[in-house]
Design an enzyme around this catalytic site. Structure first.
Site, mmCIF file in Angstrom:
data_model
loop_
_atom_site.group_PDB
_atom_site.id
_atom_site.type_symbol
_atom_site.label_atom_id
_atom_site.label_comp_id
_atom_site.label_asym_id
_atom_site.label_seq_id
_atom_site.Cartn_x
_atom_site.Cartn_y
_atom_site.Cartn_z
ATOM 1 N N ASN A 1 0.832 -1.192 -0.004
ATOM 2 C CA ASN A 1 0.011 0.148 0.108
ATOM 3 C C ASN A 1 0.865 1.231 -0.222
ATOM 4 O OD1 ASN A 1 -1.681 2.247 0.594
ATOM 5 N ND2 ASN A 1 -2.881 1.305 2.124
ATOM 6 N N HIS B 1 -10.334 6.242 -1.751
ATOM 7 C CA HIS B 1 -10.271 5.494 -0.477
ATOM 8 C C HIS B 1 -11.222 4.484 -0.373
ATOM 9 C CE1 HIS B 1 -8.457 9.481 1.218
ATOM 10 N NE2 HIS B 1 -7.560 8.565 1.274
ATOM 11 N N HIS C 1 -12.811 9.025 6.034
ATOM 12 C CA HIS C 1 -11.561 8.447 6.103
ATOM 13 C C HIS C 1 -10.541 9.651 6.352
ATOM 14 C CE1 HIS C 1 -8.216 5.761 4.607
ATOM 15 N NE2 HIS C 1 -7.611 6.979 4.362
ATOM 16 N N LEU C 2 -9.922 9.813 7.419
ATOM 17 C CA LEU C 2 -8.959 11.132 7.762
ATOM 18 C C LEU C 2 -7.497 10.473 8.201
ATOM 19 C CD1 LEU C 2 -11.558 12.783 10.289
ATOM 20 C CD2 LEU C 2 -11.149 13.184 7.751
ATOM 21 N N ARG D 1 -3.003 18.609 1.181
ATOM 22 C CA ARG D 1 -3.736 18.972 -0.158
ATOM 23 C C ARG D 1 -4.898 19.881 0.408
ATOM 24 N NH1 ARG D 1 -5.006 12.910 -1.677
ATOM 25 N NH2 ARG D 1 -3.354 12.524 0.007
ATOM 26 N N ARG E 1 -0.430 15.925 15.200
ATOM 27 C CA ARG E 1 0.499 15.791 16.350
ATOM 28 C C ARG E 1 1.279 16.918 16.425
ATOM 29 N NH1 ARG E 1 2.646 9.889 14.695
ATOM 30 N NH2 ARG E 1 2.453 11.055 12.880
ATOM 31 N N GLY F 1 -8.654 9.895 11.980
ATOM 32 C CA GLY F 1 -9.961 9.494 12.452
ATOM 33 C C GLY F 1 -9.780 8.583 13.481
ATOM 34 N N GLU F 2 -8.959 7.842 13.775
ATOM 35 C CA GLU F 2 -8.620 6.997 14.933
ATOM 36 C C GLU F 2 -8.025 7.322 15.977
ATOM 37 O OE1 GLU F 2 -6.807 3.243 13.416
ATOM 38 O OE2 GLU F 2 -7.709 3.525 11.425
ATOM 39 N N GLU G 1 -7.063 -1.432 5.085
ATOM 40 C CA GLU G 1 -6.889 -1.392 3.688
ATOM 41 C C GLU G 1 -6.322 -2.805 3.389
ATOM 42 O OE1 GLU G 1 -5.194 2.302 3.341
ATOM 43 O OE2 GLU G 1 -6.762 3.120 2.176
HETATM 44 N N1 LIG Z 1 -2.353 12.649 13.991
HETATM 45 C C1 LIG Z 1 -1.670 12.118 13.092
HETATM 46 N N2 LIG Z 1 -1.101 10.595 13.396
HETATM 47 C C2 LIG Z 1 -0.516 10.091 12.336
HETATM 48 N N3 LIG Z 1 -0.321 10.661 11.080
HETATM 49 C C3 LIG Z 1 -0.895 11.976 10.793
HETATM 50 C C4 LIG Z 1 -1.556 12.444 11.983
HETATM 51 N N4 LIG Z 1 -2.014 13.831 11.257
HETATM 52 C C5 LIG Z 1 -1.433 13.971 9.916
HETATM 53 N N5 LIG Z 1 -0.962 12.764 9.819
HETATM 54 C C6 LIG Z 1 -0.386 12.398 8.498
HETATM 55 O O1 LIG Z 1 -1.241 11.305 7.937
HETATM 56 C C7 LIG Z 1 -0.246 10.407 7.163
HETATM 57 C C8 LIG Z 1 -0.385 8.923 7.497
HETATM 58 O O2 LIG Z 1 -1.694 8.674 7.142
HETATM 59 P P1 LIG Z 1 -2.030 7.440 6.351
HETATM 60 O O3 LIG Z 1 -3.219 7.242 5.954
HETATM 61 O O4 LIG Z 1 -1.154 6.006 7.274
HETATM 62 O O5 LIG Z 1 -0.844 7.686 5.315
HETATM 63 P P2 LIG Z 1 -1.010 7.856 3.719
HETATM 64 O O6 LIG Z 1 -2.010 8.957 3.549
HETATM 65 O O7 LIG Z 1 0.250 7.812 3.224
HETATM 66 O O8 LIG Z 1 -1.818 6.438 3.416
HETATM 67 C C9 LIG Z 1 1.042 10.947 7.379
HETATM 68 O O9 LIG Z 1 1.353 11.658 6.135
HETATM 69 C C10 LIG Z 1 0.870 12.263 8.419
HETATM 70 O O10 LIG Z 1 1.479 13.338 8.217
HETATM 71 C C1 LIG Z 2 -6.420 8.686 -2.419
HETATM 72 C C2 LIG Z 2 -5.411 8.841 -1.179
HETATM 73 O O1 LIG Z 2 -5.681 10.325 -1.027
HETATM 74 O O2 LIG Z 2 -4.961 8.262 -0.595
HETATM 75 P P1 LIG Z 2 -3.858 8.362 0.834
HETATM 76 O O3 LIG Z 2 -4.797 8.816 1.779
HETATM 77 O O4 LIG Z 2 -3.738 6.963 1.170
HETATM 78 O O5 LIG Z 2 -2.962 9.195 0.377
HETATM 79 MG MG LIG Z 3 -3.698 5.881 3.315
#
Ligand SMILES: Nc1ncnc2c1ncn2[C@@H]1O[C@H](COP(=O)(O)OP(=O)(O)O)[C@@H](O)[C@H]1O
Ligand SMILES: CC(=O)OP(=O)(O)O
Ligand SMILES: [Mg+2]
Length: 408
Positions: A13, A190, A219-220, A252, A295, A344-345, A395
């Site tokens: 992923n 997502h 999905h956050l 973004r 964070r 989100g979690e 996922e």
């Molecule tokens: N509280 C948080 N804890 C962890 N990651 C965070 C948080 N706030 C924002 N992020 C961002 O979310 C991303 C991690 O989320 P994740 O969904 O696992 O990654 P991705 O978007 O690459 O799939 C990282 O880029 C991190 O900077």
């Molecule tokens: C589609 C997308 O934004 O994926 P991710 O949250 O993993 O960056």
């Molecule tokens: Mg992701």
């Protein structure tokens, strides 16, 4: 330690800020199943140091930190695979029999998982401009994994597939008629996460398989998007032609007035500069001037940094607006508002702020349950008219489930 089950399916992923490898036993009877091990590379890890990507490895119920890698390591798949193999105990080291890749953009061709061949690769390539943070990383992961494991089948599961059920009113942009034949439409992303979370939410509500169950899913994570589902089918979502549309995200912008782009172009900005600005230097990060990580931003806001405060306020404002929009598409009280993925979690204050705006629906959170949430759980009060569920993002496991019919 007892004997561990056979592990033979590797999922890959590649998200916008991370690369995750998970090893599953395809024949497990558990659902959801946990991976035997998971290795993660995070380019935005605050603990990894400047220019470095943080590495971690989970196995045997424990998380282990590995030495960080340079953030611009060319072959991340190979580097992460090797780091994981070096750190795993002998009996966890298994070669995969199958590799399953998350691919963000599948356009309008894929509504289910497929085995990767040249025509699939061509289609993935075709959409690469429409997911600039993801598609090239997805493709690089596929190429590297096929080089590493050339003899075994590789499958792709697409984020867009879940949203093939969107009605035309939801997926059509209000542009000229000619856009429709040119493929300019909303696809939504997502979807792997939304399919997993909607299935799990239905189970938690005791309504598995109920075709009328309405849900709003948030999905956050690095990317953030919302989805309205009825009976597990997507009927609306906030992302569009690309994963840049919708609510504000880590780096973004989400949807902005399109005239801003015209204005920037008239001022001399080029398309690729605007693309970078909106994808990498906007959202929580752009607004705060800090990494796009709550964070980092939440403590700064608490210390009185006005830019960090505004970043969080805008994020919540856009999140609420998105929830309101999904609510309008459902046209009924949802069975639950679901929060999943990193923010989100793990961010109770985001959940509280999002839900506060919907108190008029009779949605109320229990502060103690919300503050101590360990997914999967319900954090609404007993008398709340809408449940509020915090569900672990799965996922990788969903990817295995979607490929199971192809594995035999
Ligand atoms: N509280 C948080 N804890 C962890 N990651 C965070 C948080 N706030 C924002 N992020 C961002 O979310 C991303 C991690 O989320 P994740 O969904 O696992 O990654 P991705 O978007 O690459 O799939 C990282 O880029 C991190 O900077
Ligand atoms: C589609 C997308 O934004 O994926 P991710 O949250 O993993 O960056
Ligand atoms: Mg992701």
């Amino acid at each position: 330690m007892g004997r561990r089950p056979a592990v033979n399916v590797l999922t890959v992923n590649a998200g916008s800020g991370s690369l995750k490898l998970s090893m599953f036993d395809a024949e497990t009877s558990a659902d959801p199943a946990a991976p035997a091990w998971q290795a993660k590379l995070v380019t935005t890890d605050p603990e990894a140091g400047e220019g470095m990507a943080g590495l971690s490895l989970d196995y045997g119920g424990r998380k282990h930190r590995l030495d960080p890698l340079s953030a611009d390591t060319p072959d991340r798949f190979e580097a992460l695979w090797r780091a994981a193999q070096e750190a795993l105990p002998e009996d966890f080291r298994d070669e995969p029999k199958v590799v399953i890749h998350r691919v963000v953009h599948g356009g309008d061709r894929f509504d289910a998982a497929v085995r990767i061949d040249d025509s699939v690769l061509q289609e993935i390539e075709r959409w690469s401009r429409f997911a600039p943070l993801h598609q090239a990383a997805n493709r690089a992961g596929i190429d590297a994994a096929r080089r590493g494991f050339p003899e075994i089948p590789h499958f792709a599961v697409f984020d867009t597939a879940f949203h093939r059920t969107l009605p035309a009113a939801a997926f059509t942009y209000a542009g000229p008629r000619s856009w429709r034949s040119r493929g300019i439409r909303r696809f939504g992303f997502h979807g792997i996460s939304f399919r997993a979370a909607s299935t799990r939410a239905a189970e938690m509500l005791g309504r598995a398989g109920d075709p009328s169950l309405p849900l709003i899913l948030c999905h956050l994570g690095g990317g953030c998007s919302l989805c309205a589902t009825v009976g597990g089918r997507s009927i609306d979502t906030t992302m569009g032609l690309t994963p840049l549309d919708g609510i504000a995200m880590s780096t973004r912008s989400g949807a902005i007035d399109p005239a801003i782009l015209i204005h920037l172009m008239r001022q001399g900005m080029r398309a690729d500069e605007i693309e970078t600005l909106l994808n990498r230097h906007s959202g929580l990060s752009g607004l705060s001037g800090l990494p796009g990580d709550t964070r980092r931003i939440r403590p700064a806001a608490g210390d009185g940094d006005p830019d960090a405060r505004l970043a969080l306020d805008v994020f919540i404002h856009r999140l609420r607006a998105g929830i309101g929009s999904m609510l309008a598409s459902l046209g009924t009280l949802p069975g639950a508002l679901v929060f999943t993925d990193t923010i989100g979690e793990t961010e109770p204050t985001v959940r509280t702020a999002a839900c506060e705006a919907f108190a008029f629906l009779g949605l109320t959170l229990d502060p103690a349950l919300n503050g101590n949430a360990v997914p999967d759980c319900d954090v609404a009060t007993a008398d709340s008219r809408v449940r509020a569920l915090v569900i672990h993002s799965r996922e990788a496991w969903q990817m295995v489930k979607e490929c199971r019919p192809l594995l035999s």
